[in-house]
Design a protein around this motif. Sequence first.
Motif, PDB file in Angstrom:
ATOM      1  N   ASN A  75       3.123 -32.587  21.688  1.00 39.45           N
ATOM      2  CA  ASN A  75       4.345 -32.738  22.468  1.00 39.45           C
ATOM      3  C   ASN A  75       4.198 -33.992  23.332  1.00 39.45           C
ATOM      4  O   ASN A  75       3.718 -33.928  24.455  1.00 39.45           O
ATOM      5  CB  ASN A  75       4.567 -31.484  23.323  1.00 39.45           C
ATOM      6  N   GLU A 123       6.256 -35.883  25.000  1.00 40.40           N
ATOM      7  CA  GLU A 123       6.971 -35.903  26.283  1.00 40.40           C
ATOM      8  C   GLU A 123       6.186 -35.149  27.353  1.00 40.40           C
ATOM      9  O   GLU A 123       6.071 -35.617  28.494  1.00 40.40           O
ATOM     10  CB  GLU A 123       8.360 -35.290  26.142  1.00 40.40           C
ATOM     11  N   ALA A 124       5.662 -33.997  26.999  1.00 40.90           N
ATOM     12  CA  ALA A 124       4.870 -33.220  27.952  1.00 40.90           C
ATOM     13  C   ALA A 124       3.596 -33.975  28.329  1.00 40.90           C
ATOM     14  O   ALA A 124       3.179 -33.958  29.491  1.00 40.90           O
ATOM     15  CB  ALA A 124       4.531 -31.851  27.375  1.00 40.90           C
ATOM     16  N   GLU A 125       2.982 -34.658  27.357  1.00 33.34           N
ATOM     17  CA  GLU A 125       1.784 -35.456  27.640  1.00 33.34           C
ATOM     18  C   GLU A 125       2.100 -36.578  28.616  1.00 33.34           C
ATOM     19  O   GLU A 125       1.318 -36.867  29.523  1.00 33.34           O
ATOM     20  CB  GLU A 125       1.207 -36.042  26.348  1.00 33.34           C
ATOM     21  N   ALA A 126       3.253 -37.233  28.443  1.00 33.15           N
ATOM     22  CA  ALA A 126       3.651 -38.312  29.343  1.00 33.15           C
ATOM     23  C   ALA A 126       3.859 -37.785  30.760  1.00 33.15           C
ATOM     24  O   ALA A 126       3.431 -38.411  31.738  1.00 33.15           O
ATOM     25  CB  ALA A 126       4.926 -38.988  28.833  1.00 33.15           C
ATOM     26  N   VAL A 127       4.489 -36.640  30.881  1.00 36.80           N
ATOM     27  CA  VAL A 127       4.688 -36.031  32.207  1.00 36.80           C
ATOM     28  C   VAL A 127       3.337 -35.665  32.822  1.00 36.80           C
ATOM     29  O   VAL A 127       3.094 -35.924  34.011  1.00 36.80           O
ATOM     30  CB  VAL A 127       5.607 -34.786  32.108  1.00 36.80           C
ATOM     31  N   LEU A 186       6.724 -28.421  27.816  1.00 40.34           N
ATOM     32  CA  LEU A 186       8.100 -28.887  27.889  1.00 40.34           C
ATOM     33  C   LEU A 186       8.869 -28.188  26.784  1.00 40.34           C
ATOM     34  O   LEU A 186       8.390 -28.096  25.654  1.00 40.34           O
ATOM     35  CB  LEU A 186       8.136 -30.403  27.696  1.00 40.34           C
TER      36      LEU A 186
END
Length: 87
Positions: free
Chosen positions: A16, A18-22, A39
């Motif tokens: 995921n 997006e979750a890693e970026a967050v 996410l």
Amino acid sequence: MALAKVYVNYKQSILNPEAEAVHKALKRLGYGDIEDVKLGKYFELTIADGKSKAEMDKEINQVCDKLLANYNMENYHYELVETEAAQ
């Protein structure tokens, strides 16, 4: 009336980004104690009166399986909440 609160998340084995970026951004901001970020998607389905709980369960599962969640990549769960008529 009933409200179905549906939560859809990636399966554990699915990457995921997006979750890693967050998660990386939280670390940069000093929130090092946050170990993981999930996410997903959230849906609210309002169901008209006249159906039993079993009928609602069946319908919600069908909607999730056919439209809201990708069976290969995502899991879902939901909760049913009794509500008053729309205002």
